[in-house]
Write a protein that holds these residues in place. Structure first.
Motif, PDB file in Angstrom:
ATOM      1  N   ASP A   1      11.213   2.362   1.697  1.00 52.66           N
ATOM      2  CA  ASP A   1      12.581   2.664   2.129  1.00 52.66           C
ATOM      3  C   ASP A   1      12.840   4.165   2.131  1.00 52.66           C
ATOM      4  O   ASP A   1      13.370   4.719   3.101  1.00 52.66           O
ATOM      5  CB  ASP A   1      13.572   1.951   1.207  1.00 52.66           C
ATOM      6  CG  ASP A   1      15.015   2.166   1.637  1.00 52.66           C
ATOM      7  OD1 ASP A   1      15.325   1.948   2.825  1.00 52.66           O
ATOM      8  OD2 ASP A   1      15.835   2.565   0.793  1.00 52.66           O
TER       9      ASP A   1
ATOM     10  N   GLN B   1       3.684  -3.656  -7.211  1.00 48.51           N
ATOM     11  CA  GLN B   1       4.624  -4.773  -7.229  1.00 48.51           C
ATOM     12  C   GLN B   1       5.560  -4.718  -8.441  1.00 48.51           C
ATOM     13  O   GLN B   1       6.497  -5.513  -8.532  1.00 48.51           O
ATOM     14  CB  GLN B   1       3.867  -6.109  -7.260  1.00 48.51           C
ATOM     15  CG  GLN B   1       2.992  -6.358  -6.051  1.00 48.51           C
ATOM     16  CD  GLN B   1       2.274  -7.691  -6.148  1.00 48.51           C
ATOM     17  OE1 GLN B   1       2.882  -8.748  -5.984  1.00 48.51           O
ATOM     18  NE2 GLN B   1       0.977  -7.641  -6.433  1.00 48.51           N
TER      19      GLN B   1
ATOM     20  N   LYS C   1      13.762  -1.287  -7.787  1.00 48.43           N
ATOM     21  CA  LYS C   1      14.273  -2.492  -7.136  1.00 48.43           C
ATOM     22  C   LYS C   1      14.062  -2.439  -5.626  1.00 48.43           C
ATOM     23  O   LYS C   1      14.426  -1.447  -4.993  1.00 48.43           O
ATOM     24  CB  LYS C   1      15.764  -2.668  -7.459  1.00 48.43           C
ATOM     25  CG  LYS C   1      16.046  -2.818  -8.948  1.00 48.43           C
ATOM     26  CD  LYS C   1      15.305  -4.011  -9.540  1.00 48.43           C
ATOM     27  CE  LYS C   1      15.564  -4.147 -11.036  1.00 48.43           C
ATOM     28  NZ  LYS C   1      14.810  -5.253 -11.648  1.00 48.43           N
ATOM     29  N   PRO C   2      13.464  -3.503  -5.016  1.00 52.15           N
ATOM     30  CA  PRO C   2      12.956  -4.713  -5.676  1.00 52.15           C
ATOM     31  C   PRO C   2      11.600  -4.517  -6.351  1.00 52.15           C
ATOM     32  O   PRO C   2      11.257  -5.229  -7.268  1.00 52.15           O
ATOM     33  CB  PRO C   2      12.868  -5.708  -4.531  1.00 52.15           C
ATOM     34  CG  PRO C   2      12.603  -4.861  -3.329  1.00 52.15           C
ATOM     35  CD  PRO C   2      13.367  -3.581  -3.551  1.00 52.15           C
ATOM     36  N   ASN C   3      10.811  -3.543  -5.861  1.00 55.52           N
ATOM     37  CA  ASN C   3       9.570  -3.161  -6.536  1.00 55.52           C
ATOM     38  C   ASN C   3       9.206  -1.753  -6.074  1.00 55.52           C
ATOM     39  O   ASN C   3       9.862  -1.162  -5.215  1.00 55.52           O
ATOM     40  CB  ASN C   3       8.440  -4.168  -6.270  1.00 55.52           C
ATOM     41  CG  ASN C   3       8.146  -4.355  -4.782  1.00 55.52           C
ATOM     42  OD1 ASN C   3       7.969  -3.388  -4.042  1.00 55.52           O
ATOM     43  ND2 ASN C   3       8.103  -5.609  -4.329  1.00 55.52           N
ATOM     44  N   ARG C   4       8.154  -1.223  -6.650  1.00 54.30           N
ATOM     45  CA  ARG C   4       7.790   0.160  -6.365  1.00 54.30           C
ATOM     46  C   ARG C   4       7.442   0.375  -4.893  1.00 54.30           C
ATOM     47  O   ARG C   4       7.821   1.388  -4.296  1.00 54.30           O
ATOM     48  CB  ARG C   4       6.612   0.573  -7.245  1.00 54.30           C
ATOM     49  CG  ARG C   4       6.943   0.640  -8.719  1.00 54.30           C
ATOM     50  CD  ARG C   4       5.692   0.904  -9.551  1.00 54.30           C
ATOM     51  NE  ARG C   4       6.005   0.977 -10.983  1.00 54.30           N
ATOM     52  CZ  ARG C   4       5.086   1.090 -11.934  1.00 54.30           C
ATOM     53  NH1 ARG C   4       3.797   1.135 -11.618  1.00 54.30           N
ATOM     54  NH2 ARG C   4       5.455   1.154 -13.201  1.00 54.30           N
TER      55      ARG C   4
ATOM     56  N   ASN D   1      12.706   6.280 -10.967  1.00 56.55           N
ATOM     57  CA  ASN D   1      13.537   5.251 -10.338  1.00 56.55           C
ATOM     58  C   ASN D   1      13.691   5.614  -8.867  1.00 56.55           C
ATOM     59  O   ASN D   1      13.266   6.691  -8.432  1.00 56.55           O
ATOM     60  CB  ASN D   1      14.905   5.123 -11.031  1.00 56.55           C
ATOM     61  CG  ASN D   1      15.622   6.464 -11.138  1.00 56.55           C
ATOM     62  OD1 ASN D   1      15.859   7.142 -10.141  1.00 56.55           O
ATOM     63  ND2 ASN D   1      15.960   6.854 -12.366  1.00 56.55           N
ATOM     64  N   LYS D   2      14.300   4.718  -8.108  1.00 57.38           N
ATOM     65  CA  LYS D   2      14.413   4.932  -6.668  1.00 57.38           C
ATOM     66  C   LYS D   2      15.281   6.139  -6.348  1.00 57.38           C
ATOM     67  O   LYS D   2      14.987   6.896  -5.416  1.00 57.38           O
ATOM     68  CB  LYS D   2      14.988   3.678  -6.005  1.00 57.38           C
ATOM     69  CG  LYS D   2      15.058   3.779  -4.484  1.00 57.38           C
ATOM     70  CD  LYS D   2      15.550   2.493  -3.862  1.00 57.38           C
ATOM     71  CE  LYS D   2      15.632   2.617  -2.346  1.00 57.38           C
ATOM     72  NZ  LYS D   2      16.107   1.356  -1.717  1.00 57.38           N
TER      73      LYS D   2
ATOM     74  N   PRO E   1       8.468  -4.358 -10.826  1.00 57.19           N
ATOM     75  CA  PRO E   1       9.886  -4.331 -10.418  1.00 57.19           C
ATOM     76  C   PRO E   1      10.761  -3.326 -11.164  1.00 57.19           C
ATOM     77  O   PRO E   1      11.975  -3.506 -11.227  1.00 57.19           O
ATOM     78  CB  PRO E   1      10.338  -5.765 -10.731  1.00 57.19           C
ATOM     79  CG  PRO E   1       9.505  -6.174 -11.893  1.00 57.19           C
ATOM     80  CD  PRO E   1       8.173  -5.500 -11.716  1.00 57.19           C
TER      81      PRO E   1
ATOM     82  N   GLU F   1       8.388  -1.406  -2.142  1.00 58.11           N
ATOM     83  CA  GLU F   1       9.540  -1.515  -1.257  1.00 58.11           C
ATOM     84  C   GLU F   1      10.449  -0.292  -1.382  1.00 58.11           C
ATOM     85  O   GLU F   1      10.984   0.201  -0.378  1.00 58.11           O
ATOM     86  CB  GLU F   1      10.323  -2.793  -1.558  1.00 58.11           C
ATOM     87  CG  GLU F   1       9.595  -4.071  -1.188  1.00 58.11           C
ATOM     88  CD  GLU F   1       9.269  -4.144   0.293  1.00 58.11           C
ATOM     89  OE1 GLU F   1      10.103  -3.692   1.116  1.00 58.11           O
ATOM     90  OE2 GLU F   1       8.186  -4.648   0.639  1.00 58.11           O
ATOM     91  N   ALA F   2      10.630   0.199  -2.600  1.00 60.30           N
ATOM     92  CA  ALA F   2      11.444   1.401  -2.792  1.00 60.30           C
ATOM     93  C   ALA F   2      10.794   2.600  -2.120  1.00 60.30           C
ATOM     94  O   ALA F   2      11.470   3.424  -1.470  1.00 60.30           O
ATOM     95  CB  ALA F   2      11.632   1.663  -4.285  1.00 60.30           C
TER      96      ALA F   2
END
Length: 330
Positions: A115, A101, A106-109, A273-274, A103, A111-112
């Motif tokens: 995606d 979770q 973005k929005p967190n690890r 990072n993403k 952040p 969710e990235a």
């Protein structure tokens, strides 16, 4: 050759009364000019037009036949095609512990990661891909499948409450992925494991799980997800529902993740990072290409066009000949 609308072929029966009517009309036809006898014309040579006097009717019959065949939708479906494509078996094993979770992505690890993983799946149309998630225990979210639309929807539906995320069982997450992929049909088998922590739960040590993967001929790519240094991590909420965060240092056991990947002939990556995470998946995508020879039955193709063109050609010839060389004189 098969027909999409075979019932239209029954229209060919209409040719029989048409032929019968034509024969009857030829026998009962009366001359426009009445004469007492035609004996004096019996020895005259026959004109080539006389041999062609039934040509118009024959062309009409053929044109009508071709129209009926076109309406019946002839299709070709008796050919095999061979093609070379690229495809492997892949299982993505994703950490869903509570630390995901954080952040810093973005929005967190989580969710990235979801995606990027979903885009990776959609970019590999020829692969069989499955999904495993792990926290304190591991779970097969989706067995290997070629239906990537369903798999992408399942990836997008991943939430933290699917498993107990209080700890991280990296070894169990890898063993579950190996069990999913070991019976795959492709020669090349790959597991991509994403985590932001170190192994602190489960029944199988990460290195032992990597040894199992190696024995099964599976190549492992490990990805450490998380910024370097201290990051703000949510540790709870206050009475007003606002998140409570504290500074924590990234706890990724890079040494173990690197050893696991090297043992199986894979590689370890660090995503801070993403964008870097997306680049890592792109790199894996380029490295993992395997040629496969596929023999499959071709799809049905509509073959009505030649019959339509033939019917049009005959109708045009009929109109042309009827109004020129075989024109009736009143």
């Amino acid at each position: 050759m098969v027909f999409g609308n075979p019932s239209c072929l029954f229209l060919l029966i209409l040719l029989l009364p048409a032929i019968a009517y034509y024969i009857w009309k030829q026998k009962t036809a009366q001359a426009s000019l009445q004469i007492s006898t035609t004996e004096q014309f019996g020895n005259l040579p026959k004109s080539w037009k006389e041999y062609l006097r039934h040509l118009n009717f024959a062309m009409l019959l053929c044109a009508f036949t071709f129209v009926i065949l076109a309406l019946a939708r002839p299709q070709s479906s008796d050919s095999w095609s061979k093609s070379d494509t690229e495809g492997i078996d892949i299982v993505v094993s994703l950490d869903v512990s509570y630390s995901m979770q954080t952040p810093d992505f973005k929005p967190n690890r989580l969710e990235a990661s979801k995606d990027v993983a979903s885009k990776f799946v959609n970019g590999r149309p020829n692969d069989n891909i499955g999904m495993v998630i792990f926290g304190k225990e591991s779970y097969t979210l989706c067995p290997m499948t070629s239906d990537h639309a369903v798999l992408s929807n399942m990836i997008n539906s991943i939430q933290f409450d699917l498993l107990d995320g209080s700890s991280t069982a990296i070894g169990d997450g890898l063993v579950t992925a190996v069990n999913r992929i070991r019976n795959g049909m492709a020669k090349s088998k790959v597991i991509i494991l994403l985590t932001d922590g170190s192994n602190n739960a489960g029944d199988v040590a990460p290195r032992d799980a990597a040894s199992v993967a190696k024995a099964m001929g599976v190549r492992l790519y490990t990805i450490g997800v998380g910024s370097k240094g201290e990051v703000d991590m949510q540790v709870g909420v206050d009475p007003f529902g606002r998140p409570i965060t504290q500074k924590v240092k990234a706890d990724i056991d890079e040494e173990v993740l690197q050893a696991m990947a090297q043992l199986t002939g894979g590689r370890y990556f660090r995503a801070t990072n993403k964008s870097k995470l997306a680049d890592i998946f792109d790199e894996i995508d380029q490295m993992e290409k395997t040629k496969m020879n596929i023999r499959e039955f071709s799809r049905k193709e509509e073959e009505y066009l030649p019959f339509v063109l033939a019917a049009l050609a005959l109708l045009l010839m009929y109109i042309l000949i009827k109004n020129t060389i075989l024109r009736n004189i009143p």
